[in-house]
Scaffold this motif. Structure first.
Motif, mmCIF file in Angstrom:
data_model
loop_
_atom_site.group_PDB
_atom_site.id
_atom_site.type_symbol
_atom_site.label_atom_id
_atom_site.label_comp_id
_atom_site.label_asym_id
_atom_site.label_seq_id
_atom_site.Cartn_x
_atom_site.Cartn_y
_atom_site.Cartn_z
ATOM 1 N N LEU A 1 14.564 -19.587 44.418
ATOM 2 C CA LEU A 1 15.558 -20.288 44.669
ATOM 3 C C LEU A 1 15.362 -21.862 43.429
ATOM 4 C CD1 LEU A 1 18.390 -21.200 45.367
ATOM 5 C CD2 LEU A 1 17.443 -21.858 47.352
ATOM 6 N N TYR B 1 17.038 -23.120 40.029
ATOM 7 C CA TYR B 1 17.266 -24.712 39.753
ATOM 8 C C TYR B 1 16.618 -25.404 38.730
ATOM 9 C CZ TYR B 1 20.133 -24.526 44.094
ATOM 10 O OH TYR B 1 21.077 -24.492 45.111
ATOM 11 N N GLN C 1 18.157 -23.810 35.403
ATOM 12 C CA GLN C 1 19.545 -24.572 35.047
ATOM 13 C C GLN C 1 19.561 -25.761 34.728
ATOM 14 O OE1 GLN C 1 22.770 -22.969 36.348
ATOM 15 N NE2 GLN C 1 21.289 -21.091 36.055
ATOM 16 N N LEU D 1 23.767 -17.525 41.377
ATOM 17 C CA LEU D 1 23.142 -18.387 42.638
ATOM 18 C C LEU D 1 23.322 -17.547 43.795
ATOM 19 C CD1 LEU D 1 21.662 -20.651 43.886
ATOM 20 C CD2 LEU D 1 23.968 -21.895 44.010
#
Length: 302
Positions: A179, A183, A186, A224
């Protein structure tokens, strides 16, 4: 929102200077943001964002609403219509007065020498295992702990499940990092980042926000959702592999620390963006407040 507004920046500056002279002491929270927006420099300030040191030190700042809740026992900034400037000003003034009354050490995080958790467990006669990226393992493992460097979340899960069956191991640490990696990826996509920032800014400034909403929450993409689904599956798999009477502790964050670091870097480097510096600061303040909130879940396997 500003279609019929005729007040100019010069008008606001003139009104400000009618109230404030060179000897006036300004009290507020992160005053550099307000003074930057006003394009005014002022030397005498009491800034509660600086007075109340963040536990992590450095350039980190604790959000005003967190300070108000902790030291004033008051909830502020709860309205979905944006910040109440009078409420914020009163909170900052009361926090400053508390600091003046109780001395410079009031509200400061305790200073102590941090000790490795695994070292402490070893001193208590407990055997521990650390399963993580090699850089984390090198940094936090101790001489008495078992160290297992891994390269993926799936490998971490397999190692953790195996160690859970080892009766001589009392504590297991592992981390699922997909996770966080998502991020991080991104924020390096400029187009995606600009779109996300624009969405966050619109959520902050929208007049029709529900009063029940707190903070800014962007929509969840399919990618996501897939990442979170895999994370959930791994946690369930780990829990299923635990023997009875085992405690599972899950520690995580509430915000996107990757975008917080990126925005700080953008401001520091003065990178060119489609958003103004003031807008970035506004989004950063909200995101940083979210990122400061930690979450911890505990469960006992029956």
């Amino acid at each position: 929102m500003l279609n019929e507004v005729t007040t100019t920046l010069k008008d606001v500056q003139d009104d400000f200077l009618k109230l404030v002279n060179q000897e006036t002491i300004l009290v507020g929270h992160s005053l550099e943001n307000d003074l930057l927006a006003l394009k005014i420099s002022h030397k005498l300030v009491i800034d509660t964002a600086v007075l109340y040191k963040h536990p992590r030190g450095g350039s980190y700042k604790t959000a005003l609403r967190i300070l108000a809740k902790k030291f004033l026992s008051r909830e502020i900034q709860q309205s979905g219509a944006g910040h109440d400037s009078i409420e914020d000003a009163r909170a900052a003034l009361e926090l400053a007065l508390l600091k003046i009354k109780n001395g410079p050490d009031f509200g400061s995080p305790p200073s102590f020498t941090r000790k490795k958790l695994l070292s402490t467990l070893g001193e208590c006669g407990k055997t521990s295992s650390m399963i993580d990226d090699i850089s984390i393992v090198k940094r936090y493992s101790s001489e008495t702990s078992n160290a297992f460097p891994v390269c993926s979340d799936d490998e971490a899960l397999l190692k953790a499940k195996k160690e859970a069956k080892n009766e001589r191991t009392h504590f297991i640490w592992t981390q699922f990092s997909e996770l966080n990696s998502f991020y991080e990826k991104q924020v390096e996509d400029a187009e995606n980042l600009n779109g996300k920032l624009a969405e966050m800014l619109s959520l902050l400034t929208c007049e029709k926000k529900s009063v029940n909403k707190k903070g800014i929450h962007c929509g969840m993409t399919t990618e996501l959702k897939d990442v979170i689904t895999r994370l959930n599956r791994r946690i369930r798999g780990l829990y299923a592999a635990l023997p009875t009477n085992t405690m599972l502790i899950i520690c995580t964050g509430h915000g996107d620390t990757a975008i917080v670091r990126k925005l700080r870097k953008m401001l520091g480097d003065q990178s060119e963006t489609k958003m103004s510096r003031e807008s970035i600061l506004k989004v950063l303040e909200e995101l940083q407040a979210q990122a400061e909130v930690a979450l911890c879940f505990l469960g006992l396997k029956n």
